[in-house]
Design a protein around this motif. Structure first.
Motif, PDB file in Angstrom:
ATOM      1  N   UNK A  36      29.416  53.377  30.618  1.00 37.19           N
ATOM      2  CA  UNK A  36      30.128  52.162  30.230  1.00 37.19           C
ATOM      3  C   UNK A  36      31.100  51.804  31.349  1.00 37.19           C
ATOM      4  N   UNK A  37      31.121  50.530  31.699  1.00 40.42           N
ATOM      5  CA  UNK A  37      31.922  50.076  32.835  1.00 40.42           C
ATOM      6  C   UNK A  37      32.697  48.819  32.473  1.00 40.42           C
ATOM      7  N   UNK A  38      33.838  48.664  33.111  1.00 40.80           N
ATOM      8  CA  UNK A  38      34.593  47.424  33.050  1.00 40.80           C
ATOM      9  C   UNK A  38      34.414  46.699  34.371  1.00 40.80           C
ATOM     10  N   UNK A  39      34.013  45.435  34.307  1.00 38.65           N
ATOM     11  CA  UNK A  39      33.774  44.632  35.505  1.00 38.65           C
ATOM     12  C   UNK A  39      34.875  43.585  35.595  1.00 38.65           C
ATOM     13  N   UNK A  40      35.683  43.681  36.622  1.00 32.84           N
ATOM     14  CA  UNK A  40      36.798  42.750  36.773  1.00 32.84           C
ATOM     15  C   UNK A  40      36.314  41.424  37.342  1.00 32.84           C
ATOM     16  N   UNK A  41      36.838  40.321  36.847  1.00 28.77           N
ATOM     17  CA  UNK A  41      36.423  39.005  37.338  1.00 28.77           C
ATOM     18  C   UNK A  41      36.952  38.759  38.739  1.00 28.77           C
ATOM     19  N   UNK A  42      36.403  37.768  39.427  1.00 28.87           N
ATOM     20  CA  UNK A  42      36.872  37.496  40.789  1.00 28.87           C
ATOM     21  C   UNK A  42      38.302  36.976  40.797  1.00 28.87           C
ATOM     22  N   UNK A  43      39.007  37.302  41.855  1.00 29.84           N
ATOM     23  CA  UNK A  43      40.398  36.893  42.004  1.00 29.84           C
ATOM     24  C   UNK A  43      40.596  36.385  43.424  1.00 29.84           C
ATOM     25  N   UNK A  44      41.346  35.305  43.551  1.00 27.64           N
ATOM     26  CA  UNK A  44      41.635  34.758  44.867  1.00 27.64           C
ATOM     27  C   UNK A  44      43.126  34.611  45.087  1.00 27.64           C
ATOM     28  N   UNK A  45      43.518  34.575  46.342  1.00 26.40           N
ATOM     29  CA  UNK A  45      44.926  34.409  46.691  1.00 26.40           C
ATOM     30  C   UNK A  45      45.051  33.323  47.746  1.00 26.40           C
ATOM     31  N   UNK A 222      28.906  50.331  40.527  1.00 26.80           N
ATOM     32  CA  UNK A 222      30.114  50.956  41.084  1.00 26.80           C
ATOM     33  C   UNK A 222      30.133  50.939  42.606  1.00 26.80           C
ATOM     34  N   UNK A 223      28.960  50.943  43.221  1.00 28.74           N
ATOM     35  CA  UNK A 223      28.887  51.007  44.680  1.00 28.74           C
ATOM     36  C   UNK A 223      28.638  49.642  45.322  1.00 28.74           C
ATOM     37  N   UNK A 224      28.576  48.594  44.521  1.00 32.15           N
ATOM     38  CA  UNK A 224      28.413  47.245  45.080  1.00 32.15           C
ATOM     39  C   UNK A 224      29.759  46.792  45.638  1.00 32.15           C
ATOM     40  N   UNK A 225      29.878  46.608  46.951  1.00 31.21           N
ATOM     41  CA  UNK A 225      31.175  46.263  47.543  1.00 31.21           C
ATOM     42  C   UNK A 225      31.670  44.872  47.176  1.00 31.21           C
ATOM     43  N   UNK A 226      30.796  44.043  46.589  1.00 31.95           N
ATOM     44  CA  UNK A 226      31.184  42.681  46.230  1.00 31.95           C
ATOM     45  C   UNK A 226      31.595  42.563  44.768  1.00 31.95           C
ATOM     46  N   UNK A 227      31.583  43.693  44.048  1.00 33.10           N
ATOM     47  CA  UNK A 227      32.029  43.723  42.662  1.00 33.10           C
ATOM     48  C   UNK A 227      33.149  44.750  42.513  1.00 33.10           C
ATOM     49  N   UNK A 228      34.081  44.469  41.617  1.00 27.36           N
ATOM     50  CA  UNK A 228      35.142  45.429  41.347  1.00 27.36           C
ATOM     51  C   UNK A 228      34.882  45.998  39.949  1.00 27.36           C
ATOM     52  N   UNK A 229      34.511  47.262  39.914  1.00 26.63           N
ATOM     53  CA  UNK A 229      34.015  47.889  38.685  1.00 26.63           C
ATOM     54  C   UNK A 229      34.739  49.209  38.452  1.00 26.63           C
ATOM     55  N   UNK A 230      35.081  49.465  37.199  1.00 20.93           N
ATOM     56  CA  UNK A 230      35.772  50.701  36.836  1.00 20.93           C
ATOM     57  C   UNK A 230      35.045  51.368  35.667  1.00 20.93           C
ATOM     58  N   UNK A 231      34.887  52.686  35.711  1.00 23.61           N
ATOM     59  CA  UNK A 231      34.207  53.381  34.615  1.00 23.61           C
ATOM     60  C   UNK A 231      35.094  53.449  33.377  1.00 23.61           C
TER      61      UNK A 231
END
Length: 235
Positions: A36-45, A222-231
């Protein structure tokens, strides 16, 4: 295009039954997956915006006037930065800058709590969101047969002929997730493989996107550098 609306019959039965015994920390997912993973949405600054003189406190008319001038100067609308000026930033990077703990519980509320409100230099855009959805679909398997389900209870609904909100269901492939997002401006409540190999759950607030899947898919996410994912712990 493979996306098509279908009547709701038995497609959701497995989801309802398996959610009844799920642990509360699985956030709406059935307890049948390896990971089970949490996928964080994209964020910009907007890097051109400095918050040094920004009036987070709104105690006086003078404060509000300073804020209005600040927004006008930087092209901020309704507290959101100009999407054309945004550069991608991760939640981990934001947490590091703020000196906050970064874990599966860190989200937009953590940022909002730190500042007392949402900071005007952080936001998102259609470009960032669509790239995010494309990466997500590509990683879970764009050719995977999938169902897309919107729930009235979760604020994601269609309208019947009498103008009342109703649940909706469509079938297609995971690649159609981008089309659904472009059409609705949000992800479905549930997107899941027709063979139940994986299941995405998008609740309110919108940064609560979680997935249940096999271990190999979890590793790919988890290893996709274009996604921010947490277990997430399963139990």
């Amino acid at each position: 295009m493979s996306l098509r609306p279908i009547p709701i019959t038995e497609q959701l039965d497995w989801l309802v039954v398996n959610r009844e015994n799920a642990a509360s920390n699985l956030l709406g997912l059935p307890q049948i997956f390896e990971a089970y993973l949490r996928i964080l949405p994209p964020l910009g600054i907007d890097p051109s915006i400095s918050l040094t003189d920004y009036p987070f406190a709104k105690r006086t008319v003078a404060d509000l006037n300073i804020r209005a001038a600040f927004w006008n100067q930087h092209g901020i609308i309704n507290g959101q930065p100009n999407p054309e000026r945004l550069e991608s930033i991760t939640y981990r990077e934001v947490a590091d800058v703020l000196g906050l703990k970064y874990n599966a519980e860190f989200d937009s509320d953590s940022i909002r709590s730190f500042y007392g409100e949402w900071p005007p230099h952080l936001g998102s855009s259609a470009t960032l969101n669509e790239a995010f959805v494309q990466q997500l679909a590509q990683t879970i398997g764009p050719e995977s047969d999938a169902y897309f389900y919107g729930s009235v209870d979760e604020g994601n609904y269609d309208w019947d002929k009498d103008g009342f909100p109703i649940d909706w269901l469509e079938s297609g492939t995971a690649a159609d997730l981008l089309e659904v997002y472009r059409r609705d401006g949000q992800l479905p409540t549930y997107t899941f493989a027709t063979n139940h190999a994986w299941c995405l759950y998008q609740s309110e607030p919108i940064d609560s996107l979680v997935i249940g899947c096999a271990a190999h898919m979890a590793q790919a996410l988890l290893t996709n550098p274009k996604l921010e994912v947490l277990p997430l712990p399963s139990l």
